[in-house]
Every structure is written in structure tokens, then in C-alpha cells.
Design an enzyme around this catalytic site. Structure first.
Site, PDB file in Angstrom:
ATOM      1  N   TYR A 170      32.010   5.663  -4.930  1.00 48.67           N
ATOM      2  CA  TYR A 170      30.968   6.636  -4.565  1.00 48.67           C
ATOM      3  C   TYR A 170      31.342   7.277  -3.219  1.00 48.67           C
ATOM      4  O   TYR A 170      30.992   8.414  -2.939  1.00 48.67           O
ATOM      5  CB  TYR A 170      29.589   5.969  -4.530  1.00 48.67           C
ATOM      6  CG  TYR A 170      28.445   6.954  -4.590  1.00 48.67           C
ATOM      7  CD1 TYR A 170      28.310   7.839  -5.652  1.00 48.67           C
ATOM      8  CD2 TYR A 170      27.485   6.993  -3.571  1.00 48.67           C
ATOM      9  CE1 TYR A 170      27.261   8.741  -5.704  1.00 48.67           C
ATOM     10  CE2 TYR A 170      26.429   7.883  -3.619  1.00 48.67           C
ATOM     11  CZ  TYR A 170      26.322   8.757  -4.679  1.00 48.67           C
ATOM     12  OH  TYR A 170      25.280   9.662  -4.739  1.00 48.67           O
ATOM     13  N   LYS A 203      24.553  10.540   1.211  1.00 50.12           N
ATOM     14  CA  LYS A 203      23.193  10.099   0.811  1.00 50.12           C
ATOM     15  C   LYS A 203      22.517   9.345   1.952  1.00 50.12           C
ATOM     16  O   LYS A 203      21.297   9.440   2.118  1.00 50.12           O
ATOM     17  CB  LYS A 203      23.245   9.228  -0.440  1.00 50.12           C
ATOM     18  CG  LYS A 203      23.590   9.962  -1.733  1.00 50.12           C
ATOM     19  CD  LYS A 203      22.620  11.076  -2.083  1.00 50.12           C
ATOM     20  CE  LYS A 203      22.839  11.591  -3.506  1.00 50.12           C
ATOM     21  NZ  LYS A 203      22.062  12.828  -3.768  1.00 50.12           N
TER      22      LYS A 203
END
Ligand code: NAD
Ligand code: 0WE
Length: 256
Positions: free
Chosen positions: A156, A163
Site C-alpha cells: 500500500y 491516508k
């Protein structure tokens, strides 16, 4: 009377019928809201027009690349013209260059880092700043996050860092906009098979992992994300701001 009757909203991030943004938009419309939609570029225009055509209400559909200040300005100018007042805004937008989601985080380029943060985090700030003047009766702003903000999820990578920024932006925006009765929250969704997840190596195994290890022993559905989006938009969430709500079958509580 429905939960959102008389409310107006704007939705960023519909690409197709599987988009999380579409699930939340449908829940808002079913609860009586009037919505406007934006799309990223010409490539997605027909998709969004066709989907929105099925809603049974006339919705403004506006092009908006969230990295372009002039498109954001034009979007909210058009919205002011059409709706005057705004109550709800959904930010369901993320992007990092594909090669940044493969290999080691260590190798993230300056440009991939910049793009991921510009599209996926700064855009919430820019959109909130443009939306706030229209939210004269208060409002609810929400974004979509993922667990990779908080813990390492292999591959990720820079999206996890972006995020984390999105979640921090949510808290600072909640502080700034609280006095105007504008709430800002994130829904942290478990993995869902959308366009943004398609083609991620090992994504099917990730869905299986959540099924095996989350307390509810299953993955989250788009309808459930819609229902949480409706809750955050509603008076039931009137005292909730600056939060990250996990909608992940409970996966986030586990230590092993
Ligand atoms: P999706 O591909 O349907 O939605 C992503 C949207 O981002 C698309 O509509 C795309 O057009 C838009 N976008 C990208 N760059 C943009 C730009 N420059 N300007 C305007 N729009 C842009 O996929 P999704 O899974 O519904 O993703 C929506 C949100 O949910 C994202 O923030 C994503 O990080 C988050 N999320 C997804 C999952 C998952 O497993 N699918 C889990 C948790 C969180
Ligand atoms: O936020 C996301 C994905 C967002 C995303 C997806 C892409 C694919 C196509 C951002 N940028 C791009 N760029 C592209 O070129 N998710 C939460 C879904 C996701 O993506 C992962 C995951 C999960 C979960 C990537 C690696 C590991 C897990």
C-alpha cells in the site's frame, strides 16, 4: 419524513457502479437528498451520466480534476448557481502512480509522493475550503480512508502515508470548521472489489484474509458503506466530528 429530505450534496469519486462513492450517493438519494456529481475526466463522463440518469432526479454533473484549482472553483461556482446552499460533501478520491504500489516503499519517488498526497489528501482541504462558504446551515463532509494509514499493509506504500495525511487533515478541518457546525469525518473501509482495487496483486487473498480474521468473519458490502455514509450525513452523527470510523467487520481491533 426521510433522513436527508431538503438536503443538498456533492459527490466526488464516482467512476462506475462499484465505486464506494456511488454506494454512498445512492443511500443519500434514497434518504431524500438532491445531489450533484463530479467526474475526473472525459474518460468517465459517459459512465457517470448513465449512472446518474438512473436516479430519477435531475443532477448537475460537473467535470472536476481535484488537482486543478480552477476546476474546483468552477465546480463550486456551478453548485452555488444550481443549489445555492450545500449540506453534504463526499470525498472518495485517491491515486498514486501504479509503480509506487509495487515494490518497496523505500523507493518512492519525490514525484509519486507528491502526486499521491496532492490527489488523495490535499484535495480534501481544497474541496472543504470551497464547500464551507455554501454550508450556511452547517454540514457534513466525509472522506474514505484505509487501515494502511495506521499499520503497514505490504504494497500500500505511499498510499498509506497519504491516508495518514488524509486522516490528520480530517482532524484539523474538523477543528477549523466546527464553529460553523460543519463536521468532517473519515470512513475507513475494509477492502472492497472496486476499480481502484482491481489489479492490485494479492487483492483476492486480502479479501480472504479479512474473511478469516475479522470478528464478523466476512467482508464489508457496498450497501453497508452506503449506510454508514448516510449515518454520518444525518442528525444521528450531529456530535461526531474529526473521527475515523472503521467499517471493516471489526478487523482493525485485532492484534493477531
Ligand atoms: P474507484 O476507482 O471507484 O474510485 C476512485 C475515484 O477516484 C475514481 O472515481 C477516480 O476518478 C477518482 N480520482 C482519482 N484521481 C482523481 C483526480 N485527480 N480528480 C478527481 N477524481 C480522481 O475506487 P473506490 O475503491 O471506490 O475508491 C474510493 C475511495 O475509497 C478512495 O479514497 C479509496 O482510497 C478508498 N478506499 C477504497 C477501499 C477499497 O478496498 N476499494 C478501501 C478503503 C478505502
Ligand atoms: O486506496 C486504495 C487504492 C487506491 C489506489 C489504487 C490505484 C490502482 C491503479 C490508488 N492509486 C492507484 N493507482 C493506480 O494506478 N485501496 C484501499 C485499495 C487497495 O489498494 C492496495 C491495497 C488496497 C486494500 C494496494 C496495495 C495493497 C493493498
Amino acid at each position: 419524513m426521510s433522513l436527508l429530505s431538503g438536503k443538498t450534496g456533492i459527490v466526488f469519486g464516482v467512476a462506475n457502479r462499484r465505486s464506494i462513492a456511488w454506494a454512498i450517493a445512492r443511500a443519500w438519494v434514497d434518504a431524500g437528498a438532491r445531489l450533484a456529481f463530479t467526474y475526473q475526466g472525459d474518460r468517465l463522463r459517459e459512465n457517470v451520466e448513465e449512472l446518474v440518469g438512473s436516479l430519477g432526479q435531475e443532477c448537475p454533473i460537473i467535470p472536476c480534476d481535484v488537482t486543478k484549482d480552477e476546476e474546483i472553483q468552477a465546480t463550486f461556482d456551478a453548485l452555488k448557481e444550481r443549489f445555492g446552499v450545500l449540506d453534504l460533501m463526499l470525498h472518495s478520491v485517491a491515486f498514486a502512480p501504479r509503480d509506487a504500489l509495487e515494490g518497496r516503499f523505500l523507493n518512492t519517488s519525490r514525484e509519486a509522493f507528491r502526486i499521491a498526497h496532492d490527489v488523495s489528501a490535499y484535495s480534501l482541504v481544497a474541496l472543504a475550503r470551497a464547500a464551507a462558504p455554501l454550508m450556511v446551515n452547517g454540514g457534513s463532509i466525509m472522506g474514505l480512508s484505509y487501515y494502511g494509514a495506521e499499520k503497514v499493509v505490504p504494497h500500500y506504500n505511499v498510499m498509506g502515508v497519504a491516508k495518514a495525511s488524509l486522516e490528520a487533515c480530517t482532524r484539523y478541518l474538523a477543528y477549523d470548521l466546527g464553529p460553523q457546525r460543519i463536521r468532517v469525518n473519515c470512513i475507513s473501509a475494509g477492502p472492497v472489489n472496486t476499480l481502484a482495487a482491481r489489479g492490485i496483486a494479492g487483492f483476492t487473498d486480502m479479501l480472504k484474509h479479512y474473511e478469516a480474521h475479522s470478528p464478523l468473519r466476512r467482508n464489508v458490502t457496498l450497501d453497508e458503506l452506503g449506510a454508514t455514509g448516510l449515518f454520518l450525513a444525518s442528525e444521528g452523527a450531529a456530535a461526531i466530528t474529526g473521527q475515523v470510523l472503521y467499517v471493516d467487520g471489526g478487523y482493525q481491533i485485532m492484534g493477531m
